[in-house]
Write a protein that holds these residues in place. Structure first.
Motif, short mmCIF file in Angstrom:
data_model
loop_
_atom_site.label_atom_id
_atom_site.label_comp_id
_atom_site.label_asym_id
_atom_site.label_seq_id
_atom_site.Cartn_x
_atom_site.Cartn_y
_atom_site.Cartn_z
N LEU A 1 1.98 1.98 -3.41
CA LEU A 1 0.92 2.46 -4.29
C LEU A 1 0.26 3.74 -3.76
O LEU A 1 -0.82 4.12 -4.21
CB LEU A 1 -0.14 1.37 -4.46
N THR A 2 0.89 4.33 -2.79
CA THR A 2 0.46 5.61 -2.20
C THR A 2 -0.89 5.52 -1.46
O THR A 2 -1.51 6.54 -1.19
CB THR A 2 0.34 6.75 -3.25
N LEU A 3 -1.30 4.34 -1.11
CA LEU A 3 -2.52 4.24 -0.31
C LEU A 3 -2.23 4.59 1.14
O LEU A 3 -3.09 5.05 1.87
CB LEU A 3 -3.12 2.83 -0.39
N ILE A 4 -1.00 4.32 1.54
CA ILE A 4 -0.58 4.62 2.91
C ILE A 4 0.70 5.45 2.82
O ILE A 4 1.56 5.19 1.97
CB ILE A 4 -0.31 3.31 3.69
N ALA A 5 0.78 6.46 3.66
CA ALA A 5 1.97 7.30 3.67
C ALA A 5 2.99 6.71 4.63
O ALA A 5 2.66 6.36 5.76
CB ALA A 5 1.59 8.71 4.10
N ALA B 1 -2.31 -2.65 -10.39
CA ALA B 1 -2.29 -3.36 -9.12
C ALA B 1 -3.63 -3.96 -8.75
O ALA B 1 -4.67 -3.41 -9.06
CB ALA B 1 -1.84 -2.41 -8.01
N VAL B 2 -3.55 -5.10 -8.10
CA VAL B 2 -4.74 -5.67 -7.46
C VAL B 2 -4.35 -5.91 -6.02
O VAL B 2 -3.42 -6.68 -5.74
CB VAL B 2 -5.18 -7.00 -8.10
N ILE B 3 -5.01 -5.21 -5.12
CA ILE B 3 -4.64 -5.34 -3.73
C ILE B 3 -5.72 -6.11 -2.98
O ILE B 3 -6.88 -5.74 -3.03
CB ILE B 3 -4.47 -3.95 -3.09
N GLU B 4 -5.28 -7.15 -2.35
CA GLU B 4 -6.21 -8.03 -1.64
C GLU B 4 -7.34 -8.48 -2.55
O GLU B 4 -7.11 -8.84 -3.70
CB GLU B 4 -6.74 -7.34 -0.39
N LYS C 1 -5.01 10.59 4.55
CA LYS C 1 -5.66 9.37 5.02
C LYS C 1 -4.91 8.13 4.52
O LYS C 1 -4.56 8.04 3.35
CB LYS C 1 -7.09 9.34 4.51
N ASP C 2 -4.66 7.21 5.45
CA ASP C 2 -4.12 5.91 5.05
C ASP C 2 -5.29 5.03 4.66
O ASP C 2 -6.23 4.86 5.43
CB ASP C 2 -3.38 5.26 6.22
N VAL C 3 -5.24 4.52 3.45
CA VAL C 3 -6.34 3.68 3.00
C VAL C 3 -6.10 2.25 3.46
O VAL C 3 -5.21 1.57 2.96
CB VAL C 3 -6.49 3.74 1.46
N ARG D 1 -9.49 1.20 -3.04
CA ARG D 1 -8.12 0.76 -3.30
C ARG D 1 -7.78 0.88 -4.77
O ARG D 1 -6.74 1.42 -5.14
CB ARG D 1 -7.96 -0.71 -2.89
N PHE D 2 -8.68 0.37 -5.60
CA PHE D 2 -8.45 0.44 -7.04
C PHE D 2 -8.37 1.88 -7.52
O PHE D 2 -7.48 2.26 -8.28
CB PHE D 2 -9.61 -0.24 -7.79
N ARG E 1 0.82 -1.21 0.00
CA ARG E 1 0.00 0.00 0.00
C ARG E 1 0.86 1.26 0.00
O ARG E 1 0.48 2.28 -0.59
CB ARG E 1 -0.94 0.01 1.20
N ARG F 1 -5.32 12.77 -5.24
CA ARG F 1 -6.39 12.65 -4.25
C ARG F 1 -7.22 13.92 -4.19
O ARG F 1 -8.42 13.87 -3.94
CB ARG F 1 -5.79 12.36 -2.87
N LEU G 1 -7.66 4.64 -5.96
CA LEU G 1 -6.56 5.49 -5.51
C LEU G 1 -5.19 4.98 -5.96
O LEU G 1 -4.19 5.62 -5.70
CB LEU G 1 -6.61 5.64 -3.98
N THR G 2 -5.16 3.83 -6.64
CA THR G 2 -3.89 3.42 -7.21
C THR G 2 -3.83 3.83 -8.68
O THR G 2 -2.92 3.47 -9.40
CB THR G 2 -3.68 1.90 -7.10
#
Lengths: 312, 291, 233
Positions: free
Chosen positions: A53-57, A83-86, B287-289, B101-102, A50, B110, B104-105
């Protein structure tokens, strides 16, 4: 020609409140790699992916993709990543076609033909107009992969792609990964909590536990039957590590865990290692060779309490 | 940005849930219209009961304009709940479905993403209001005809000439759009903090209900906080239906008694929207996703 | 209000006694006026209505007034809604003097709008009549009622002032100003949820004490051309 570094992670740390999910993690993925990212559930794989993929900093550390800083070149980088995450979650009230088109548009213009072609590739062309809520897990996974692939990315990140699939589905995904790597020259990062799943497809493997790197290397080396992993315990592991770093063994060193120093060597070299350790005046408590990588992986990652903010 | 907005609108209007609100409004308006069509006289008598003792008010009081006003009075209290249904689901719904998730990747910032989402929620809000306007105003005018409008206000009665009403409704609907966008902004902001849609929807509804009650109750303690509640300002659309009078107490066509109240409330609401959207952007960018 | 009426009644009675001598003449005068008004069987008039009631905000509107003997009266406003004080029908003079069943008292002479008038008091004999007392100021020379003050049982006291012009030969005014007390009127409450502050108490009191006024200015009459009964429904 030099191989390009597709992913370069350096000193990555992620803390959730008091909990360190990823701890000082560094690794490099080169162009053309199928990079196996191994660890138990909750080891920090998802958190790391994550962050890629910039979902989490990240709390600390740097991430570079395609030689660019992820923070400053986010969109440029993500344009080349699929990407496919989970779970491959998509809009259940839309058809496969509509879902694919919708996500593809976020990467740029997309034609009807391209959408249909991609559905063809993942074997969903005949179900294009069906709503996703009628799909099986395997079909959803294939649609998810179609979404990850439609903009023809250079890097493909698949997080636990075989989770919840039947044996046929697992085989399909494995073949697809090999196809993407060999035929289409893509770079892949594939995470899993099962070593067996990775060992046949990965060219390189990284194993992490509790957010820390345990071992990293090419599959050829790690799965080489002549090689073994040796866990050394002394009264002062830090001193032992320091000594080993100054010796000829430094290139074989894996990492220091609090309870042990890990080294990977040829089986034949174990007596020599033993002698050297004694000569270094280390007070050796134990020297344990492991039979295989899997043995080792299981030992360090199983049967222990895993506390992580991130449970899959 | 335009593509993002298109995609968001596409998603909203492909969901069955979206149409619940439209159906709800249609049903509510139809019921009220049907009721007034059959028993309108009794409703008028009830509304004007105090005045009927001393005044004889004759003519077609129950016309389309009057019906629309009555409808807005009843419905503009409920519409926020319908808006919460979508607005408070904008982010949390995607988090819950896992689609965030999809999204934001993808190479979309954002900031743009959340702005497009909010704009889509706003467009939905406006569509709902336009639908309400079509039903409450135009259908009422068709069913009940046009004519002068009588509005009992607190302490006095306002009579508006038929020719002096329509623009007031345009004003009222524009104001309502602002008020409802504020509701959307509240729901939207709350939707950032949850990974299921029920929580933010219920939270938004609760906030609106509690704030509305506080705005309505005349208790000294609450009176002090009233000016700070957005719900207090949401009803300022009614000010469009009050008129200035000259020294002979004859109303002056085309005037509004308290335009400053409308302006003040509009500014308060606009500040709410800007603050909530800014806060949403701020929170969302950091925000952390994890969903 | 009751107190006020008592005083009014007292004044009326005492006034009546003083001028009893000419009561007979006055009855004749009222009957003459009535006869003049009776010449009008019906009319349709166009005019403007201005409503000045403190707690009503109404626009100046065009009205059409329909009248038919003996006491049919209808005021129609463009846009459809007219707000008049209850009993506003007596804006029409004809209806004030529709019956012969009243006593007339002479109360002296008074100037009304620069014209010398005879002040007469009409007391209906019928117990059931809503009108308790009507005081009229009659321009004797032209047989025109310049002003009338009517006290009713149900609807309080009204004052009507009339100005005549080209229809004076029919006894029809160009302008009627209708004044009444709004003291006992109940003020409307908002239908629901009006959040704005309650009107200040003193302000409300001030509003209450003010008199209400309805002003009708006629621009034209169509007299004795027949009016369909359906208009009055």
């Amino acid at each position: 020609m030099m191989t390009q570094e597709i992913i370069k992670v350096d000193g990555l740390v992620k803390k959730f409140h008091n909990l360190t999910a990823v701890n000082n993690l560094s690794f490099t993925v080169n162009e053309g790699d199928v990079y196996g990212f191994l660890g138990q559930n909750g080891a920090g794989k998802s958190t790391t992916i994550r962050m890629l993929l910039t979902l989490i900093a990240p709390t600390l550390g740097s991430i570079e993709l395609f030689g660019m800083n992820l923070q400053t070149h986010r969109n440029e980088i993500l344009q080349q990543v699929g990407a496919v995450i989970e779970k491959p979650d998509v809009y259940k009230y839309l058809s496969a076609y509509d879902n694919l088109k919708l996500f593809a548009r976020l990467n740029g213009k997309v034609t009807h033909k391209k959408v249909m072609d991609q559905l063809e590739v993942v074997g969903l062309a005949d179900r294009a107009k069906d709503k996703v809520k009628t799909f099986s897990q395997g079909m959803k996974q294939r649609l998810g992969i179609a979404i990850a692939l439609i903009h023809d990315p250079k890097l493909i990140v698949l997080d636990e792609p075989t989770n919840g699939l039947d044996p046929q589905g697992i085989a399909d995904i494995r073949n697809l990964i090999l196809h993407l790597c060999k035929e289409q020259k893509k770079t892949l990062l594939v995470s899993s909590h099962l070593l067996t799943e990775i060992e046949h497809i990965a060219t390189k493997v990284l194993i992490i536990d509790k957010g820390r790197k345990i071992i990293e290397g090419s599959s050829a080396d790690l799965f080489d039957p002549t090689q073994t992993i040796v866990e050394i315990q002394t009264t002062d592991n830090a001193f032992a590590l320091q000594q080993l770093q100054q010796s000829n063994w430094r290139n074989s060193l894996q990492l220091e865990r609090n309870e042990a120093v890990v080294i990977k060597i040829d089986k034949q070299a174990i007596p020599q290692l033993h002698r050297d350790l004694v000569n270094m005046n280390l007070r050796l408590l134990s020297l344990q060779p492991k039979h295989s990588l899997e043995d080792y992986f299981l030992q360090v990652t199983s049967g222990k309490q895993h506390v992580d903010a991130f449970t899959n | 940005m335009w593509t993002l907005l298109q995609i968001e609108l596409y998603k909203i209007f492909r969901r069955p849930r979206t149409y619940i609100a439209f159906v709800a409004i249609t049903v509510l308006v139809s019921i009220v219209q049907l009721g007034l069509k059959s028993d309108g006289k009794e409703y008028i008598d009830f509304v004007l009961s105090d005045l009927k003792n001393s005044l004889s008010i004759e003519g077609k009081i129950l016309n389309g304009y009057f019906v629309c006003y009555a409808l807005l009075q009843m419905l503009l209290v409920n519409v926020p709940l319908l808006i919460a249904l979508i607005a408070a689901d904008m982010i949390s719904g995607e988090a819950n479905a896992g689609t965030l998730r999809f999204l934001l990747t993808k190479p979309v910032s954002r900031f743009e993403f959340i702005l497009a989402k909010f704009l889509a929620a706003t467009v939905y809000t406006l569509m709902l209001l336009i639908w309400l306007a079509i039903l409450a105003l135009f259908v009422s005018l068709l069913l009940f005809g046009t004519g002068d409008m009588i509005i009992p206000r607190n302490g006095y009665l306002v009579q508006l000439k038929a020719s002096d009403v329509f623009w007031r409704y345009i004003g009222a609907f524009c104001f309502a759009a602002l008020a409802m966008t504020t509701v959307a902004a509240v729901g939207f902001f709350l939707s950032l903090f949850a990974e299921n849609s029920i929580g933010p929807i219920v939270a938004t509804m609760s906030i609106i209900i509690v704030a509305t009650i506080l705005s309505t109750m005349s208790i000294p303690l609450f009176n002090k906080i009233k000016p700070f509640l957005f719900t207090t300002h949401m009803v300022a659309w009614k000010e469009f239906f009050d008129i200035k009078v000259d020294e002979n107490n004859a109303s002056i066509a085309g005037t509004v008694q308290h335009p400053e109240r409308i302006t003040r409330s509009a500014i308060v609401l606009a500040i709410h929207i800007v603050a909530l959207v800014t806060a949403s952007v701020y929170v969302f960018k950091r925000k952390d996703v994890l969903s | 209000m009751k107190q006020f009426l008592k005083i009014l009644l007292f004044l009326t009675i005492t006034g009546g006694f003083q001028v009893k001598a000419s009561a007979q003449d006055m009855t004749a005068l009222v009957l003459k006026v009535k006869a003049k008004l009776d010449a009008v069987n019906d009319y349709v008039a166009d005019g403007k209505m201005k409503t000045d009631i403190t707690f009503i905000k109404a626009p100046v509107g065009n009205v059409k007034v329909y009248y038919k003997k003996p006491n049919k009266f209808k005021l129609k406003r463009d846009g459809g809604i007219s707000i008049l004080p209850k009993g506003g029908i007596s804006i029409n003079m004809g209806s004030i003097v529709t019956t012969n069943d009243f006593d007339v008292l002479y109360a002296g002479e008074e100037m009304v709008a620069g014209v010398k008038t005879k002040k007469v008091k009409l007391l209906p004999r019928s117990e059931t009549s809503d009108v308790v007392l009507t005081t009229m100021y009659i321009d004797e020379a032209n047989l025109l009622i310049k002003k009338a003050i009517t006290t009713t049982k149900e609807n309080g006291t009204y004052e009507i002032e009339m100005t005549y012009g080209k229809y004076s030969s029919y006894g029809l005014p160009d302008k009627v100003v209708f004044t009444f007390n709004t003291k006992d009127y109940k003020m409307p409450k908002g239908i629901t949820m009006d959040f704005e502050d309650e009107p200040k108490k003193t302000e409300a009191e001030k509003l209450k004490n003010k008199k209400g006024r309805v002003e009708l200015t006629y621009s034209s009459y169509t007299i004795n051309k027949g009016v369909d009964d359906s208009v009055f429904k």
